[in-house]
Write an enzyme that holds these catalytic residues in place. Structure first.
Site, PDB file in Angstrom:
ATOM      1  N   GLY A   5       0.791  -1.223   0.000  1.00  0.00           N
ATOM      2  CA  GLY A   5       0.000   0.000   0.000  1.00  0.00           C
ATOM      3  C   GLY A   5       0.821   1.269   0.000  1.00  0.00           C
ATOM      4  O   GLY A   5       0.486   2.240  -0.680  1.00  0.00           O
ATOM      5  N   ASN A  29      -8.044   3.597   8.682  1.00  0.00           N
ATOM      6  CA  ASN A  29      -7.389   2.426   9.258  1.00  0.00           C
ATOM      7  C   ASN A  29      -7.457   2.393  10.778  1.00  0.00           C
ATOM      8  O   ASN A  29      -7.298   1.332  11.381  1.00  0.00           O
ATOM      9  CB  ASN A  29      -5.924   2.364   8.813  1.00  0.00           C
ATOM     10  N   GLN A  72      -7.469  -0.625   3.728  1.00  0.00           N
ATOM     11  CA  GLN A  72      -8.301  -1.260   4.749  1.00  0.00           C
ATOM     12  C   GLN A  72      -9.622  -1.788   4.194  1.00  0.00           C
ATOM     13  O   GLN A  72     -10.229  -2.679   4.783  1.00  0.00           O
ATOM     14  CB  GLN A  72      -8.590  -0.271   5.882  1.00  0.00           C
ATOM     15  N   SER A 127      -3.359  -3.593  -0.457  1.00  0.00           N
ATOM     16  CA  SER A 127      -2.239  -4.379   0.056  1.00  0.00           C
ATOM     17  C   SER A 127      -2.711  -5.779   0.421  1.00  0.00           C
ATOM     18  O   SER A 127      -3.790  -5.950   1.001  1.00  0.00           O
ATOM     19  CB  SER A 127      -1.649  -3.685   1.290  1.00  0.00           C
ATOM     20  N   GLY A 128      -1.884  -6.793   0.113  1.00  0.00           N
ATOM     21  CA  GLY A 128      -2.273  -8.180   0.298  1.00  0.00           C
ATOM     22  C   GLY A 128      -2.424  -8.627   1.734  1.00  0.00           C
ATOM     23  O   GLY A 128      -3.296  -9.433   2.055  1.00  0.00           O
ATOM     24  N   HIS A 129      -1.586  -8.125   2.632  1.00  0.00           N
ATOM     25  CA  HIS A 129      -1.559  -8.682   3.983  1.00  0.00           C
ATOM     26  C   HIS A 129      -2.715  -8.198   4.852  1.00  0.00           C
ATOM     27  O   HIS A 129      -2.852  -8.624   5.998  1.00  0.00           O
ATOM     28  CB  HIS A 129      -0.211  -8.405   4.660  1.00  0.00           C
ATOM     29  N   THR A 164      11.818  -7.599 -11.390  1.00  0.00           N
ATOM     30  CA  THR A 164      11.305  -8.961 -11.558  1.00  0.00           C
ATOM     31  C   THR A 164      10.110  -9.183 -10.636  1.00  0.00           C
ATOM     32  O   THR A 164      10.170  -8.891  -9.447  1.00  0.00           O
ATOM     33  CB  THR A 164      12.405  -9.984 -11.223  1.00  0.00           C
ATOM     34  N   CYS A 201       1.757   1.458  11.945  1.00  0.00           N
ATOM     35  CA  CYS A 201       2.880   2.195  11.357  1.00  0.00           C
ATOM     36  C   CYS A 201       3.390   3.307  12.269  1.00  0.00           C
ATOM     37  O   CYS A 201       4.444   3.876  12.021  1.00  0.00           O
ATOM     38  CB  CYS A 201       2.474   2.782  10.008  1.00  0.00           C
TER      39      CYS A 201
END
Length: 393
Positions: free
Chosen positions: A72, A152, A180, A200-202, A238, A326
């Site tokens: 993110g 968030n 979120q 964001s994936g997590h 990559t 954060c």
């Protein structure tokens, strides 16, 4: 044996077993570089394409509008910095809000040092921007509006569709930090008039270190990372194939479970909120009581320090937070809580609890009982609380 109750899903989520299983072959058997022409590389290329299509489908977007990033924060930086660079000839003014994630706020501060002007909109007591304030802030030089989909910390969902409509009417690009909200609540980039979206994936039981930026076709922003021709020459490097596969699987699961997840989490969230507000005196709920993320409950408790409460909860095996992960380690109260009008002494006593589908009613009961016990202990040591009680008597 000590209990373990995880209620900090806004900070990160446990990677689901299905996601891990989907990722594993791309570490060992199908490890090829997606930029190569032989069959091993094609496995990776096909997997990336599939994940891109899965994500696009959940947003109502086109696959070619999804660009993979490291998460993110990178997506937010890319959206703001590249837009500022690409549209500088049109103007130098950006509009955001005072409760954005620091990935937005600190990027805006960087842009201000480089000749851009930023308007930081106030929010109401629930953390929602006022649409009239947004309209008044627009100038002929405004090139971008960036307002988060859902906060968030306090979970408030912003009036995104209306913001998108205003941006579209004025020919201004609209970016939303949906870290979120993506995978948690329905989002349609067309219906909501969103030009760019960060995720964001997590945050949805996917792996860490992977995210994406949706960029609507026709938005002329440039590369953020220069090098190779990956991501249609817009984001070199990559590809992190295992993580991209994991993100795709997490999105697939989120889509399949969203309706059940929203209902289940909302019911438990409301039960948690009702018990805490009823049974713990001198407590307030932060954020919009209705228009909030299904899994978010954020409280402020008077006469205590949030960090002390977190330690006592941790001793009982309960994971929560006092705000954004954060900013943990910062001694300053949450900028979000200050923006909704809370004084410093109350903002310091905050607790954010964020649930998931594995959370049970029995766990919530244990957490509330622990909060009550902890509050009695902490307030018994508080001179402010003692003075307050004496005045009440």
């Amino acid at each position: 044996m000590k209990k373990f109750i995880y209620l900090d899903n806004a900070a990160t989520t446990k990677t689901s077993p299905e996601v891990v299983e989907a990722m594993l072959p791309y570490f060992t058997e199908k490890f090829g570089n997606a930029s190569t022409v032989y069959e091993l590389g094609n496995y990776s290329k096909d997997a990336i394409t599939k994940s891109r299509e899965t994500i696009a489908d959940l947003l109502g977007a086109k696959a070619e509008e999804i660009y993979f990033t490291a998460g993110g924060s990178e997506s937010d930086n890319w959206a703001l910095k590249a837009t500022a660079e690409a549209y500088r000839s049109k103007g130098n003014h950006i509009i955001t809000s005072k409760i954005e994630h620091h990935a937005i706020l600190h990027t805006c501060e960087y842009l201000e040092k480089n000749g851009f002007e930023v308007t930081y909109l106030d929010v109401d007591e629930f953390g929602r921007i006022r649409l009239e304030d947004l309209k008044k802030a627009i100038r002929p030089t405004t090139i971008l509006i960036s307002i988060m989909f859902a906060n968030n910390e306090i979970g408030t969902i912003e009036p995104v569709r209306e913001i998108g409509e205003i941006a579209k009417e004025h020919g201004i690009l609209f970016h939303t930090d949906a870290v979120q909200a993506f995978g948690q609540v329905p989002i349609s980039v067309d219906d909501d008039h969103i030009d760019m979206l960060s995720a964001s994936g997590h945050k949805l039981h996917g792996p860490k270190g992977i995210g994406f930026l949706y960029i609507r076709k026709g938005v002329k922003i440039r590369s953020f990372i220069h090098g190779g021709a990956q991501e249609r020459k817009r984001r070199a490097g990559t590809e992190n194939v295992p993580a991209i596969v994991g993100l795709g699987k997490a999105v697939e699961l989120a889509k399949a479970n969203m309706e059940t997840k929203i209902r289940q989490e909302s019911e438990l969230r409301d039960y948690l909120i009702q018990r805490v507000l009823k049974e713990v005196p001198y407590t307030r709920l932060n954020g919009d009581p209705k228009k909030r993320l299904p899994n978010n409950a954020n409280f402020c408790f008077q006469f205590i320090e949030g960090e002390s409460l977190l330690i006592l909860l941790d001793m009982k095996g309960i994971c929560g937070s006092s705000g954004s992960a954060c900013t943990s380690g910062s001694l300053d109260p949450s900028h979000v809580l200050l923006a909704i009008g809370l004084p410093h002494e109350i903002a310091h006593g905050s607790l954010r609890l964020t649930l998931d589908m594995e959370t049970t009613k029995e766990e919530i009961d244990f957490v509330v009982d622990t909060i009550k016990e902890s509050m009695d202990r902490l307030r018994s040591m508080s001179p402010l609380y003692e003075d307050f009680i004496k005045k009440q008597q």
